[in-house]
Enzyme design. Structure first.
Site, PDB file in Angstrom:
ATOM      1  N   ASP A  87       0.086  -2.175   7.163  1.00 34.06           N
ATOM      2  CA  ASP A  87      -0.862  -3.191   6.668  1.00 34.06           C
ATOM      3  C   ASP A  87      -0.928  -4.403   7.595  1.00 34.06           C
ATOM      4  OD1 ASP A  87      -1.218  -1.588   4.369  1.00 34.06           O
ATOM      5  OD2 ASP A  87       0.608  -2.444   3.531  1.00 34.06           O
ATOM      6  N   GLY A 125      -3.639  -0.593  -4.769  1.00 27.11           N
ATOM      7  CA  GLY A 125      -3.964  -1.874  -5.407  1.00 27.11           C
ATOM      8  C   GLY A 125      -2.734  -2.720  -5.725  1.00 27.11           C
ATOM      9  N   GLN A 162       0.619   3.474   8.949  1.00 27.98           N
ATOM     10  CA  GLN A 162       1.817   2.767   8.475  1.00 27.98           C
ATOM     11  C   GLN A 162       2.366   1.902   9.619  1.00 27.98           C
ATOM     12  OE1 GLN A 162       1.681   6.401   7.570  1.00 27.98           O
ATOM     13  NE2 GLN A 162       0.490   5.582   5.901  1.00 27.98           N
ATOM     14  N   LYS A 180      -4.912  -3.320  10.879  1.00 28.55           N
ATOM     15  CA  LYS A 180      -5.340  -2.403  11.937  1.00 28.55           C
ATOM     16  C   LYS A 180      -6.836  -2.159  11.919  1.00 28.55           C
ATOM     17  CE  LYS A 180      -2.947   1.295  12.096  1.00 28.55           C
ATOM     18  NZ  LYS A 180      -3.469   2.097  10.985  1.00 28.55           N
ATOM     19  N   ASP A 206      -5.287 -16.854  10.794  1.00 26.43           N
ATOM     20  CA  ASP A 206      -5.987 -17.819   9.931  1.00 26.43           C
ATOM     21  C   ASP A 206      -5.307 -17.979   8.569  1.00 26.43           C
ATOM     22  OD1 ASP A 206      -6.979 -15.061   9.920  1.00 26.43           O
ATOM     23  OD2 ASP A 206      -8.178 -15.707   8.206  1.00 26.43           O
ATOM     24  N   GLY A 263      -4.960   3.351   4.336  1.00 23.40           N
ATOM     25  CA  GLY A 263      -6.308   3.034   3.848  1.00 23.40           C
ATOM     26  C   GLY A 263      -6.916   1.911   4.647  1.00 23.40           C
ATOM     27  N   HIS A 264      -8.166   2.093   5.064  1.00 22.94           N
ATOM     28  CA  HIS A 264      -8.912   1.010   5.714  1.00 22.94           C
ATOM     29  C   HIS A 264     -10.176   0.790   4.921  1.00 22.94           C
ATOM     30  CE1 HIS A 264      -6.482   1.539   9.173  1.00 22.94           C
ATOM     31  NE2 HIS A 264      -7.081   2.610   9.610  1.00 22.94           N
ATOM     32  N   THR A 265     -10.545  -0.463   4.757  1.00 19.55           N
ATOM     33  CA  THR A 265     -11.826  -0.735   4.128  1.00 19.55           C
ATOM     34  C   THR A 265     -12.862  -0.894   5.238  1.00 19.55           C
ATOM     35  OG1 THR A 265     -10.673  -1.835   2.349  1.00 19.55           O
ATOM     36  CG2 THR A 265     -13.028  -2.265   2.523  1.00 19.55           C
ATOM     37  N   ARG A 302       9.340  24.923   7.097  1.00 20.80           N
ATOM     38  CA  ARG A 302       8.586  26.065   7.650  1.00 20.80           C
ATOM     39  C   ARG A 302       7.899  26.908   6.590  1.00 20.80           C
ATOM     40  NH1 ARG A 302      13.683  26.867  11.429  1.00 20.80           N
ATOM     41  NH2 ARG A 302      14.539  26.482   9.384  1.00 20.80           N
TER      42      ARG A 302
HETATM   43  P1  IMP Z   1       4.593   7.519   1.065  1.00 25.27           P
HETATM   44  O1  IMP Z   1       4.124   7.413   2.466  1.00 25.27           O
HETATM   45  O2  IMP Z   1       3.476   7.570   0.056  1.00 25.27           O
HETATM   46  O3  IMP Z   1       5.595   8.615   0.871  1.00 25.27           O
HETATM   47  O4  IMP Z   1       5.395   6.147   0.731  1.00 25.27           O
HETATM   48  C1  IMP Z   1       6.625   5.812   1.355  1.00 25.27           C
HETATM   49  C2  IMP Z   1       6.713   4.320   1.621  1.00 25.27           C
HETATM   50  O5  IMP Z   1       5.749   3.968   2.606  1.00 25.27           O
HETATM   51  C3  IMP Z   1       6.390   3.430   0.400  1.00 25.27           C
HETATM   52  O6  IMP Z   1       7.186   2.252   0.493  1.00 25.27           O
HETATM   53  C4  IMP Z   1       4.934   3.078   0.598  1.00 25.27           C
HETATM   54  O7  IMP Z   1       4.577   1.871  -0.041  1.00 25.27           O
HETATM   55  C5  IMP Z   1       4.893   2.941   2.102  1.00 25.27           C
HETATM   56  N1  IMP Z   1       3.557   3.176   2.675  1.00 25.27           N
HETATM   57  C6  IMP Z   1       2.925   4.342   2.853  1.00 25.27           C
HETATM   58  N2  IMP Z   1       1.723   4.154   3.417  1.00 25.27           N
HETATM   59  C7  IMP Z   1       1.594   2.834   3.631  1.00 25.27           C
HETATM   60  C8  IMP Z   1       0.581   2.030   4.237  1.00 25.27           C
HETATM   61  O8  IMP Z   1      -0.456   2.487   4.712  1.00 25.27           O
HETATM   62  N3  IMP Z   1       0.843   0.696   4.282  1.00 25.27           N
HETATM   63  C9  IMP Z   1       1.997   0.165   3.807  1.00 25.27           C
HETATM   64  N4  IMP Z   1       2.958   0.860   3.232  1.00 25.27           N
HETATM   65  C10 IMP Z   1       2.767   2.201   3.152  1.00 25.27           C
END
Ligand code: IMP
Length: 429
Positions: free
Chosen positions: A13, A302, A224, A16, A333, A40-42, A144
């Site tokens: 987050d 969310g 991530q 990106k 900012d 996720g990207h908006t 596997r």
């Molecule tokens: P998982 O990837 O859903 O298995 O979650 C494992 C950990 O990674 C958790 O703490 C999630 O909140 C975190 N996580 C997974 N994807 C994101 C992301 O895109 N941004 C921030 N944290 C993420």
């Protein structure tokens, strides 16, 4: 040729979406190399917002081709929904999206195991996953018995593999209060998505190599962040894939000698979603300011994100394990108008003070902070470093000096042009 990797330096987050959007102006190929619908990207299409979790954000640039590479895990239903949402808004996806036949499919039992495990865990042990089936899908890959997208095209072969996976997961599901999954029902529900996506499948490592050899600009986009990487993160509170730049090599099938630069995404402060250690976390009004002004709520779940000060030892660690050649500093900012400003410069550990990030001993280590001067004047209009108030400039310089690499981009607002750009990132070295 220029192939650039962009990887998050913190817990994901880092903002990106905007930076990748800027870089894709110059990229012929945008390749996502890890993760799945947990990211996720908006995207803003015209006046409407679309959240994409799987399709690389380069899809909005008609000149870019987007690749979902074999390091990814793909939920075919989610992907079809994203393509529908994009096409409904006039974004042409057909012919511009290539899908690795070696990427793994997220299937219903992965989602169910993920959700049930989170529900059954104690507060202290709960990872706080996105419940998108990511962990169990990567478990199958390592065991596997995973189902690759290419397997799904051959119906009988797919049935055999899914039956074997259902058998393996069945005792786990039963112990968690679930039912034995049915391979037949899974295949039935999946077939329309397989029929639709089959023409997109390809050996994407070859597609990427052809582009690099053909002198194209290739952007390899991680998901991530470094501290969520399964090898380099705050294990076990991590995701299950290789979020760091090295993941671009295995996840996209690109040799390390082919990569020209690594941009580390650094948010001007730190956030984390889910469980796990976060030494610089703030639980006061400043933390609330960062969450509110920075819009720090998960784009997939969310959930409110935890917020805290910048952690320089963590960033130095990220610069090292990613081999960062520059950073993109985002959300500067959001720091405007803070009543106080601090940054973690070192840690007090059992063995004494250190400037190293004590990754394996975070719970026992205390961050040491240095006070910086906050600034109150808006910086949204700044287009070069000299436009920033002295205090904000000092903040940027302090980070550059701590990491020993330059900030090639500084973002001062959500808009595309609210950016200080320094140099051409796709210029050959
Ligand atoms: P998982 O990837 O859903 O298995 O979650 C494992 C950990 O990674 C958790 O703490 C999630 O909140 C975190 N996580 C997974 N994807 C994101 C992301 O895109 N941004 C921030 N944290 C993420």
């Amino acid at each position: 040729m220029t192939a650039i990797v962009i990887a998050g330096a913190q817990w994901g987050d880092e903002g990106k979406g905007k930076i990748v959007d800027l870089l894709t102006l110059r990229a012929d190929l945008v390749v996502r190399y890890a993760g799945g619908p947990n990211a996720g990207h908006t995207l803003v299409v015209g006046n409407e917002k679309v959240v994409v979790r799987l399709v690389p954000s380069g899809i909005l640039r008609p000149a870019s081709t987007c690749v979902m590479a074999q390091g990814m895990v793909v939920d075919l239903r989610v992907l079809c929904e994203e393509i529908d949402a994009l096409e409904a808004r006039g974004v042409k996806v057909a012919g511009r999206l290539v899908l690795s036949d070696r990427a793994h499919a997220i299937l219903p039992y992965h989602l169910e195991v993920d959700a049930r495990r989170e529900g059954a865990a104690t507060d202290a042990a709960r990872i706080g996953t996105t419940k998108k089936g990511i962990g169990p899908c990567y478990e199958d890959k390592a065991a596997r018995r995973g189902i690759r997208l290419g397997d799904l095209v051959h119906r009988e072969h797919a049935r055999e593999r899914i039956e074997a996976a259902c058998e393996a997961w069945s005792p786990v599901l039963r112990a968690l209060g679930g039912q034995t999954p049915s391979a037949g029902a899974i295949l039935e529900a999946l077939q329309p998505h397989v029929d639709r996506l089959a023409p997109l499948l390809a050996d994407t490592a070859k597609v990427v190599d052809d582009a690099i050899r053909g002198g194209k600009n290739v952007l390899l986009e991680g998901a991530q962040g470094t501290l969520l990487d399964v090898d380099h993160g705050t294990y076990p509170f991590v995701t299950s894939s290789s979020a760091t730049a090295g993941g671009a090599c295995t996840g996209a099938g690109v040799g390390p000698t082919r990569i020209d630069g690594v941009i580390g995404l650094v948010k001007a402060y730190t956030t984390r979603v889910g469980g796990g250690p976060f030494p610089t976390e703030l639980s006061d009004a400043v933390g609330e300011h960062l969450r509110k002004v920075g819009g720090e709520f998960g784009s997939v779940t969310g959930r409110p994100r935890r917020t805290g000060w910048l952690d320089l030892p963590a960033l130095r660690f990220a610069a090292r394990v990613n081999g960062m050649t520059s950073i993109a500093l985002t959300k500067m900012d959001v720091m405007t108008g803070l009543e106080r400003l601090e940054v973690c410069v070192a840690y007090e550990t059992k063995a004494g003070r250190t400037e190293e990030f004590p990754l394996d001993d975070l719970a026992q280590s205390k961050p040491i902070f240095r006070a910086m001067k906050p600034w109150s004047a808006s910086i949204d209009h700044a287009r070069k470093l000299e436009d920033l108030p002295t205090e904000a400039r000092e903040y940027v310089t302090m980070i550059e000096e701590a990491l020993g690499i330059p900030a090639s981009l500084v973002s001062v607002g959500p808009e595309r042009d609210a950016t200080i750009a320094r140099g051409d990132l796709f210029a050959p070295r």
